[in-house]
Design an enzyme around this catalytic site. Structure first.
Site, PDB file in Angstrom:
ATOM      1  N   GLU A 129       0.742  -1.265   0.091  1.00  0.00           N
ATOM      2  CA  GLU A 129      -0.053  -0.022   0.039  1.00  0.00           C
ATOM      3  C   GLU A 129       0.887   1.455   0.024  1.00  0.00           C
ATOM      4  OE1 GLU A 129      -2.417  -0.897   3.536  1.00  0.00           O
ATOM      5  OE2 GLU A 129      -0.958   0.322   4.737  1.00  0.00           O
ATOM      6  N   HIS A 263       3.335  -1.452  11.063  1.00  0.00           N
ATOM      7  CA  HIS A 263       3.104  -0.038  10.830  1.00  0.00           C
ATOM      8  C   HIS A 263       1.854   0.106  11.635  1.00  0.00           C
ATOM      9  CE1 HIS A 263       0.898  -1.841   7.683  1.00  0.00           C
ATOM     10  NE2 HIS A 263      -0.042  -0.978   7.816  1.00  0.00           N
ATOM     11  N   ARG A 282      -3.039  -7.875  13.044  1.00  0.00           N
ATOM     12  CA  ARG A 282      -2.874  -7.155  14.060  1.00  0.00           C
ATOM     13  C   ARG A 282      -2.094  -7.765  15.183  1.00  0.00           C
ATOM     14  NH1 ARG A 282      -8.464  -7.630  12.103  1.00  0.00           N
ATOM     15  NH2 ARG A 282      -9.045  -5.519  11.085  1.00  0.00           N
TER      16      ARG A 282
END
Length: 409
Positions: A129, A263, A282
């Site tokens: 991304e 991140h 996560r």
């Protein structure tokens, strides 16, 4: 060309003001986190009330074109978003293509429903991304070089950290192994001991800030660490934040994140483009499902001094007429993103052999083609240009300026 209606996502970390203000609307009661422009089956955009994924499936040759279908099948290979964060997103990473395929198949075989809260893999795709800031944008992105982390730990002068400093030996050849050892050690600390360590680190950070000790970036890091601990006391993500680059992007600046890069976006408004996936692993800083062992499996531990993407000026290219234009080169083929500033008589021509989404983020942009089709876009709205469409020209509406993003394969 057609107006593309976005799908809105109301995650808890979103903002009640950033996206509504962009759209010229009042503050909302619920946070608005993302607007999706694309054909991901979980929440596709629509055209005249019809789902974009269905439109593409009915006529892939016309909508995504033979070149794209040859490489990516009968799908749109990218997903474009507007992202608005008022609170930190989860500490996370995304899988590689191989990892996504394996994980998706494994969870399917285990009978985990696609909508289940404990589902890691929503599809079989990777999710590299790129995010471009529209406002000042604060992000934690990628492990910082260990030399800087050693300096931070020394400035904190926290005895509870001493045991872990020894794991960060000054050996460039072993930097990735050292990062892996430290992070995996921290995630296995029992909860009570982890809270003690975090409380000691936060206290050391308070002393650092009170005495204006260390470098300015260290004080910024420790401010954020303290804030994260207030919101998620004792969370492993608080320790993770100690190891990451902390970046403040100005409008137009961008970050690219590949598979396995740890991140968490903290605050701000940006335009984000990614491979067509919703796979997120996560590790903390969230009330959502956390799967630390799975996250650790996909992480890469290569330090990056600055993950910003250098902008390439395209203002002088043949298809750009008076406008200012920039591209953001990335090492993958699923997407490319350009940013264009238009005013007066400026224009830019859009002519590609694949599908294009044009997203307006300020002002009013007018799109037209030789067939007589035309659309006006205000901020927060987008147009779908199928592969079979003729070339289009984008201008600012007379007397106004506009900023647009052009997303393509």
């Amino acid at each position: 060309m057609k107006l593309l209606e976005s799908a809105a996502r109301n995650y808890s970390w979103g903002s009640r003001t950033l996206i509504p203000n962009l759209l010229g609307e009042p503050e909302t009661q619920s946070p608005v986190a993302e607007l999706w422009f694309g054909a991901h089956p979980a929440d596709p955009s629509t055209i005249d009330g019809e789902r974009l994924d269905g439109i593409i499936a009915a006529d892939p040759e016309s909508h995504v074109g033979p070149r794209v279908t040859a490489d990516y099948g009968e799908k749109l290979p990218f997903l474009l978003k507007i992202l608005a964060a008022a609170e930190p997103l989860s500490l996370q990473a995304h899988p590689s293509k191989v990892q996504a395929e394996e994980g998706f198949a494994r969870e399917n075989e285990a009978g985990i429903d696609l909508t289940a809260s404990n589902r890691n893999y929503k599809d079989d795709n990777h999710k590299p991304e790129l995010i471009v800031a529209l406002t000042e944008f604060y992000a934690m992105a990628g492990f910082r070089p260990l030399e800087q982390t050693r300096r931070l730990f020394a400035a904190l002068d926290c005895p509870e950290l001493d045991h872990y400093v020894s794991m960060l030996a000054d050996d460039p050849a072993a930097e990735s192994d050292n990062l892996r050892a430290l992070f995996t050690t921290w995630i296995t600390i029992p909860g009570a001991k982890r809270k003690e360590l975090i409380n000691a680190v936060v206290a050391a950070g308070e002393r650092l800030r009170e005495h204006a000790a260390g470098d300015e970036w260290m004080r910024t890091v420790m401010d954020t660490v303290a804030q994260l601990n207030e919101q998620y006391p004792g969370d492993i993500g608080v320790l993770g934040a100690l190891l990451l680059n902390h970046l403040v992007l100005q409008p137009g600046e961008a970050i690219y994140l590949n598979a396995g890069e740890l991140h968490a976006y903290v605050s701000g408004l940006g335009v984000e483009i990614m491979a067509n996936s919703d796979n997120v692993l996560r590790g903390g800083l969230t009330p959502k499902f956390v799967d630390v062992p799975e996250l650790v499996k996909v992480l890469t531990y290569s330090a990056a001094e600055d993950p910003r993407v250098a902008q390439v000026d395209k203002s002088g290219q043949d298809n750009v007429h008076g406008a200012q234009a920039w591209s953001y080169p990335v090492p993958i083929e699923e997407f490319a993103l350009d940013r264009v500033e238009l005013s007066g008589e400026d224009s830019v021509d859009v002519d590609f052999d694949g599908p294009v989404i044009v997203l307006c983020t300020s002002g009013v942009a007018a799109l037209s083609n030789e067939q007589g089709d035309s659309i006006e876009l205000t901020a927060g709205h987008a147009a779908w240009l199928p592969a079979h469409d003729p070339a289009a020209t984008i201008r600012a509406v007379e007397g106004k300026s506009a900023q647009v993003f052009v997303a393509r394969v």
